[in-house]
Structure formats: C-alpha cells, structure tokens
Design a protein around this motif. Structure first.
Motif, PDB file in Angstrom:
ATOM      1  N   GLU A  25      23.268 -17.434 -26.005  1.00 16.58           N
ATOM      2  CA  GLU A  25      23.293 -16.092 -25.409  1.00 16.58           C
ATOM      3  C   GLU A  25      21.996 -15.761 -24.674  1.00 16.58           C
ATOM      4  O   GLU A  25      22.005 -14.996 -23.719  1.00 16.58           O
ATOM      5  CB  GLU A  25      23.553 -15.040 -26.487  1.00 16.58           C
ATOM      6  CG  GLU A  25      24.899 -15.185 -27.161  1.00 16.58           C
ATOM      7  CD  GLU A  25      26.061 -15.031 -26.206  1.00 16.58           C
ATOM      8  OE1 GLU A  25      26.028 -14.119 -25.354  1.00 16.58           O
ATOM      9  OE2 GLU A  25      26.995 -15.848 -26.290  1.00 16.58           O
ATOM     10  N   ALA A  26      20.879 -16.334 -25.102  1.00 17.55           N
ATOM     11  CA  ALA A  26      19.587 -16.007 -24.494  1.00 17.55           C
ATOM     12  C   ALA A  26      19.545 -16.386 -23.019  1.00 17.55           C
ATOM     13  O   ALA A  26      18.908 -15.710 -22.218  1.00 17.55           O
ATOM     14  CB  ALA A  26      18.462 -16.709 -25.253  1.00 17.55           C
ATOM     15  N   THR A  28      21.919 -16.349 -20.759  1.00 17.95           N
ATOM     16  CA  THR A  28      22.762 -15.555 -19.853  1.00 17.95           C
ATOM     17  C   THR A  28      22.184 -14.166 -19.607  1.00 17.95           C
ATOM     18  O   THR A  28      22.767 -13.383 -18.875  1.00 17.95           O
ATOM     19  CB  THR A  28      24.197 -15.448 -20.404  1.00 17.95           C
ATOM     20  OG1 THR A  28      24.171 -14.833 -21.690  1.00 17.95           O
ATOM     21  CG2 THR A  28      24.838 -16.826 -20.516  1.00 17.95           C
ATOM     22  N   ASP A  29      21.032 -13.866 -20.183  1.00 13.97           N
ATOM     23  CA  ASP A  29      20.362 -12.573 -20.024  1.00 13.97           C
ATOM     24  C   ASP A  29      19.393 -12.658 -18.850  1.00 13.97           C
ATOM     25  O   ASP A  29      18.269 -13.112 -18.992  1.00 13.97           O
ATOM     26  CB  ASP A  29      19.611 -12.204 -21.301  1.00 13.97           C
ATOM     27  CG  ASP A  29      18.778 -10.942 -21.140  1.00 13.97           C
ATOM     28  OD1 ASP A  29      19.144 -10.088 -20.307  1.00 13.97           O
ATOM     29  OD2 ASP A  29      17.760 -10.820 -21.833  1.00 13.97           O
ATOM     30  N   GLY A  30      19.827 -12.263 -17.685  1.00  6.94           N
ATOM     31  CA  GLY A  30      18.962 -12.321 -16.506  1.00  6.94           C
ATOM     32  C   GLY A  30      19.577 -13.165 -15.420  1.00  6.94           C
ATOM     33  O   GLY A  30      20.718 -13.598 -15.511  1.00  6.94           O
ATOM     34  N   ALA A 135      13.933 -14.768 -19.669  1.00 10.72           N
ATOM     35  CA  ALA A 135      15.056 -14.448 -20.562  1.00 10.72           C
ATOM     36  C   ALA A 135      14.757 -14.895 -21.994  1.00 10.72           C
ATOM     37  O   ALA A 135      15.044 -14.175 -22.953  1.00 10.72           O
ATOM     38  CB  ALA A 135      16.341 -15.104 -20.054  1.00 10.72           C
ATOM     39  N   ARG A 138      12.238 -12.458 -23.561  1.00  9.08           N
ATOM     40  CA  ARG A 138      12.899 -11.222 -24.011  1.00  9.08           C
ATOM     41  C   ARG A 138      13.652 -11.446 -25.310  1.00  9.08           C
ATOM     42  O   ARG A 138      13.574 -10.640 -26.238  1.00  9.08           O
ATOM     43  CB  ARG A 138      13.852 -10.698 -22.932  1.00  9.08           C
ATOM     44  CG  ARG A 138      13.177  -9.985 -21.780  1.00  9.08           C
ATOM     45  CD  ARG A 138      14.182  -9.284 -20.882  1.00  9.08           C
ATOM     46  NE  ARG A 138      15.184 -10.170 -20.299  1.00  9.08           N
ATOM     47  CZ  ARG A 138      14.998 -10.881 -19.190  1.00  9.08           C
ATOM     48  NH1 ARG A 138      13.867 -10.828 -18.546  1.00  9.08           N
ATOM     49  NH2 ARG A 138      15.971 -11.642 -18.726  1.00  9.08           N
ATOM     50  N   SER A 139      14.387 -12.541 -25.388  1.00  9.47           N
ATOM     51  CA  SER A 139      15.180 -12.826 -26.580  1.00  9.47           C
ATOM     52  C   SER A 139      14.286 -13.029 -27.809  1.00  9.47           C
ATOM     53  O   SER A 139      14.546 -12.455 -28.873  1.00  9.47           O
ATOM     54  CB  SER A 139      16.026 -14.086 -26.344  1.00  9.47           C
ATOM     55  OG  SER A 139      16.759 -14.414 -27.488  1.00  9.47           O
ATOM     56  N   GLN A 142      12.499  -9.689 -28.766  1.00 10.01           N
ATOM     57  CA  GLN A 142      13.458  -8.733 -29.332  1.00 10.01           C
ATOM     58  C   GLN A 142      13.799  -9.118 -30.763  1.00 10.01           C
ATOM     59  O   GLN A 142      13.843  -8.267 -31.653  1.00 10.01           O
ATOM     60  CB  GLN A 142      14.727  -8.650 -28.480  1.00 10.01           C
ATOM     61  CG  GLN A 142      15.754  -7.663 -29.013  1.00 10.01           C
ATOM     62  CD  GLN A 142      15.220  -6.222 -29.041  1.00 10.01           C
ATOM     63  OE1 GLN A 142      14.563  -5.787 -28.109  1.00 10.01           O
ATOM     64  NE2 GLN A 142      15.493  -5.521 -30.108  1.00 10.01           N
TER      65      GLN A 142
END
Length: 146
Positions: A25-26, A28-30, A135, A138-139, A142
C-alpha cells in the motif's frame, strides 16, 4: 544501463522503514509508477510480488523477489518486459533520522535503441524514484505516530 536514484531523511525507526518498503500500500500513495502490488509469497526474509504500474507512458508488469537485510532491501526482477531490472533500498541510521536511498537500474535490452530509451526515460525515472522515497517516508513516519 539507466540508473535512477533518490534519497530522503526519514524520522522513523529502521524497522518501520523496512516495513514501509515491504508494504504494497505504501507505493500507491503518491505519484509513483506502482499502481498495485500483490504479494504472492512470504518466506523468511524474502517476499515475491507482482508489481503492476507504468514505465513512462507504457504499462509495466514485473514479478520480483524482495530480500530483506539489516540495513537494505534488495529487489531482483524475476520476470518482466525488460532484459534486466534491479533495485535496492539502503537505510543508513544517523543522528538526524534514517537516510533512505532508493536506486533502480534498468536494462531495456533493445540493442542500439537502448541509449535512446535511457535518454528519453531518465527524467521520468528519477522523478518516479523521488516519488517512491517520498511515499515510503510518509508511510514510515505515519506508522511511527500511530
């Protein structure tokens, strides 16, 4: 061979960064080249995954083996349209956090056309690698706050 590399300082423990690198999932963020990643198997320190995305304007699909080490994760392409693809995620702990460096090496395998592809896709590849480390940062950060 085309090489794209980017680094970012991450304010998270090394283990969280390793987890982010291994988290489908990390990516696909961005604005990364990865649209989806499916983990096919996990065994010990290795993961085999199918990665769907794009290579510049072209759709891309590879099957890759991730091997987790102490301060790095190595990615080896098992199958794909390229003649060769190798990537590494290096993690260097320091007093200000962990420096995460991601390096990708592409071998397009198109003979005399390969240098043209290298030239045409270099900016895109560097931009994509920068988006991936952002990305992953951020992951990991977070997850450290949660």
């Amino acid at each position: 061979m085309m090489i794209a590399e980017a680094s970012v300082m991450v304010q998270a423990p090394l283990e969280r960064i390793r987890e982010a690198v291994m988290d489908p999932e990390a990516y696909t963020d961005g604005q990364t080249k990865v649209q989806e990643m499916f983990v096919e198997s996990r065994q010990g320190d290795q993961v085999v995954a199918r990665i769907n995305g794009h290579l510049g304007p072209f759709r891309s699909h590879i099957r890759a083996r991730y091997t987790v080490g102490q301060n790095k994760v190595d990615l080896e392409m098992l199958w794909g349209r390229l003649r060769g693809f190798h990537a590494v995620f290096l993690m260097e702990p320091g007093p200000d956090g962990v420096l995460l460096t991601h390096r990708e090496e592409y071998d397009f395998g198109y003979g005399p056309l390969s240098p043209l592809l290298d030239l045409g896709l270099k900016r895109w590849a560097v931009s994509s690698v920068r988006a991936e480390v952002a990305a992953l940062k951020r992951s990991a950060e977070q997850a450290s706050r949660d």
